[in-house]
Design a protein around this motif. Structure first.
Motif, mmCIF file in Angstrom:
data_model
loop_
_atom_site.group_PDB
_atom_site.id
_atom_site.type_symbol
_atom_site.label_atom_id
_atom_site.label_comp_id
_atom_site.label_asym_id
_atom_site.label_seq_id
_atom_site.Cartn_x
_atom_site.Cartn_y
_atom_site.Cartn_z
ATOM 1 N N SER A 181 0.839 -1.216 0.000
ATOM 2 C CA SER A 181 0.000 0.000 0.000
ATOM 3 C C SER A 181 0.863 1.251 0.000
ATOM 4 O O SER A 181 0.708 2.134 0.843
ATOM 5 N N GLY A 182 1.765 1.312 -0.960
ATOM 6 C CA GLY A 182 2.731 2.394 -1.021
ATOM 7 C C GLY A 182 2.156 3.781 -1.181
ATOM 8 O O GLY A 182 2.769 4.764 -0.774
ATOM 9 N N GLY A 183 0.968 3.893 -1.767
ATOM 10 C CA GLY A 183 0.362 5.207 -1.969
ATOM 11 C C GLY A 183 -0.380 5.739 -0.768
ATOM 12 O O GLY A 183 -0.821 6.898 -0.773
ATOM 13 N N ASN A 184 -0.527 4.918 0.266
ATOM 14 C CA ASN A 184 -1.227 5.374 1.469
ATOM 15 C C ASN A 184 -0.365 6.320 2.283
ATOM 16 O O ASN A 184 0.867 6.193 2.316
ATOM 17 N N ASN A 185 -1.010 7.259 2.953
ATOM 18 C CA ASN A 185 -0.288 8.162 3.837
ATOM 19 C C ASN A 185 0.226 7.398 5.052
ATOM 20 O O ASN A 185 -0.331 6.379 5.450
ATOM 21 N N ILE A 186 1.280 7.914 5.652
ATOM 22 C CA ILE A 186 1.857 7.268 6.825
ATOM 23 C C ILE A 186 1.629 8.158 8.051
ATOM 24 O O ILE A 186 1.828 9.378 7.997
ATOM 25 N N SER A 187 1.198 7.545 9.136
ATOM 26 C CA SER A 187 0.916 8.304 10.359
ATOM 27 C C SER A 187 2.201 8.523 11.154
ATOM 28 O O SER A 187 3.233 7.879 10.904
ATOM 29 N N ARG A 188 2.131 9.400 12.128
ATOM 30 C CA ARG A 188 3.299 9.676 12.960
ATOM 31 C C ARG A 188 3.694 8.444 13.780
ATOM 32 O O ARG A 188 4.878 8.188 14.000
ATOM 33 N N GLY A 189 2.708 7.682 14.220
ATOM 34 C CA GLY A 189 3.007 6.468 14.956
ATOM 35 C C GLY A 189 3.725 5.444 14.087
ATOM 36 O O GLY A 189 4.713 4.825 14.505
ATOM 37 N N GLN A 190 3.244 5.264 12.858
ATOM 38 C CA GLN A 190 3.884 4.355 11.915
ATOM 39 C C GLN A 190 5.279 4.842 11.551
ATOM 40 O O GLN A 190 6.221 4.054 11.426
ATOM 41 N N MET A 191 5.405 6.155 11.381
ATOM 42 C CA MET A 191 6.695 6.741 11.058
ATOM 43 C C MET A 191 7.715 6.448 12.149
ATOM 44 O O MET A 191 8.880 6.127 11.876
ATOM 45 N N ALA A 192 7.286 6.561 13.408
ATOM 46 C CA ALA A 192 8.199 6.311 14.524
ATOM 47 C C ALA A 192 8.767 4.898 14.444
ATOM 48 O O ALA A 192 9.967 4.676 14.639
ATOM 49 N N LYS A 193 7.915 3.940 14.116
ATOM 50 C CA LYS A 193 8.360 2.544 14.036
ATOM 51 C C LYS A 193 9.358 2.337 12.909
ATOM 52 O O LYS A 193 10.435 1.757 13.128
ATOM 53 N N ILE A 194 9.035 2.786 11.697
ATOM 54 C CA ILE A 194 9.929 2.504 10.582
ATOM 55 C C ILE A 194 11.267 3.228 10.729
ATOM 56 O O ILE A 194 12.312 2.698 10.330
ATOM 57 N N LEU A 195 11.265 4.407 11.320
ATOM 58 C CA LEU A 195 12.519 5.132 11.503
ATOM 59 C C LEU A 195 13.400 4.428 12.528
ATOM 60 O O LEU A 195 14.608 4.247 12.304
ATOM 61 N N ILE A 196 12.819 4.006 13.634
ATOM 62 C CA ILE A 196 13.590 3.292 14.654
ATOM 63 C C ILE A 196 14.105 1.962 14.116
ATOM 64 O O ILE A 196 15.248 1.566 14.370
ATOM 65 N N GLU A 197 13.271 1.258 13.351
ATOM 66 C CA GLU A 197 13.701 -0.013 12.765
ATOM 67 C C GLU A 197 14.834 0.212 11.767
ATOM 68 O O GLU A 197 15.788 -0.567 11.708
ATOM 69 N N ALA A 198 14.751 1.268 10.980
ATOM 70 C CA ALA A 198 15.801 1.567 10.006
ATOM 71 C C ALA A 198 17.130 1.886 10.688
ATOM 72 O O ALA A 198 18.201 1.540 10.193
ATOM 73 N N LEU A 199 17.059 2.522 11.845
ATOM 74 C CA LEU A 199 18.271 2.876 12.589
ATOM 75 C C LEU A 199 18.852 1.679 13.330
ATOM 76 O O LEU A 199 19.965 1.731 13.839
ATOM 77 N N GLY A 200 18.076 0.603 13.410
ATOM 78 C CA GLY A 200 18.559 -0.601 14.074
ATOM 79 C C GLY A 200 18.641 -0.484 15.579
ATOM 80 O O GLY A 200 19.529 -1.084 16.209
#
Length: 217
Positions: free
Chosen positions: A123-142
């Protein structure tokens, strides 16, 4: 009678260690401009620094700073900013094929455990929420989120994204939308995510410098 309440800041207790490696620099010379981003924009440094290194691209010379960020845009920017460490094999999304312009970015994000999708779709065209953003950023940083402190955000308490928002707060990557709220269900704007990425980049660079000082000091 007026009642004044003093909100005491929560002290950071998180001992973080990034596994992500930067692909770009937060101190690079900015040699680009965008028609809809001027010096009055509080996110200007982050936006132009990332844009000048190809993290953010623009086909029409604009950035659309207040437009909501999509899931696809988020993983593309992450993959262009950090070298994502592979922890699993790509199993495929039903709505993503190899003709997708950002196929490799999406695959890299999945293999790094940054994204999972839902019911087999990205679902790449869907907007991302701040809560979802927090998860993917932390996961990306390891970053390890098994032991975290406590944030002042009352709207993340006992929610699945609480630990991720808390780490962002402790790392001073976010201060919240108010001193006591994170607004996890609000969409992240493009300019907001640029600043989150930029601050995260600075943190990883700071750790690298510290490590080099220990090795060569």
């Amino acid at each position: 009678m007026a009642i004044f309440v003093t909100i005491e800041p929560v002290k950071a207790v998180y001992n973080y260690s990034f596994t992500a490696t930067p692909k770009v620099s937060s101190t690079t010379q900015v040699n680009t401009s965008l028609a809809d981003v001027d010096s009055k924009n509080t996110h200007v440094t982050a936006i132009l620094t990332l844009a000048s290194q190809g993290v953010i691209d623009s086909s029409d010379g604009t950035f659309k700073p207040t437009q909501a960020l999509t899931r696809e845009q988020a993983v593309v920017w992450l993959n262009r900013t950090f070298k994502l460490e592979k922890i699993r094999s790509y199993s495929g999304f039903k709505d993503v094929d190899k003709s997708n312009k950002y196929y490799e970015d999406i695959v890299s994000a999945y293999e790094a455990g940054v994204i999972d999708g839902s019911q087999g779709n990205f679902s790449g065209g869907n907007n991302i929420s701040r809560g979802q953003m927090a998860k993917i950023l932390i996961e990306a940083l390891g970053l390890d989120v098994t032991k975290v402190g406590k944030s002042p955000f009352h709207d993340t308490t006992d929610q699945w994204f609480e630990k991720y928002a808390t780490v962002l707060y402790e790392l001073e990557i976010t201060t919240g939308t108010t001193p006591t709220t994170f607004s996890p269900y609000e969409n992240v704007t493009r300019q907001q995510f640029a600043s989150f990425l930029y601050r995260a980049l600075q943190k990883t660079e700071a750790q690298q410098v510290t490590g080099e000082e220990i090795l060569h000091g």
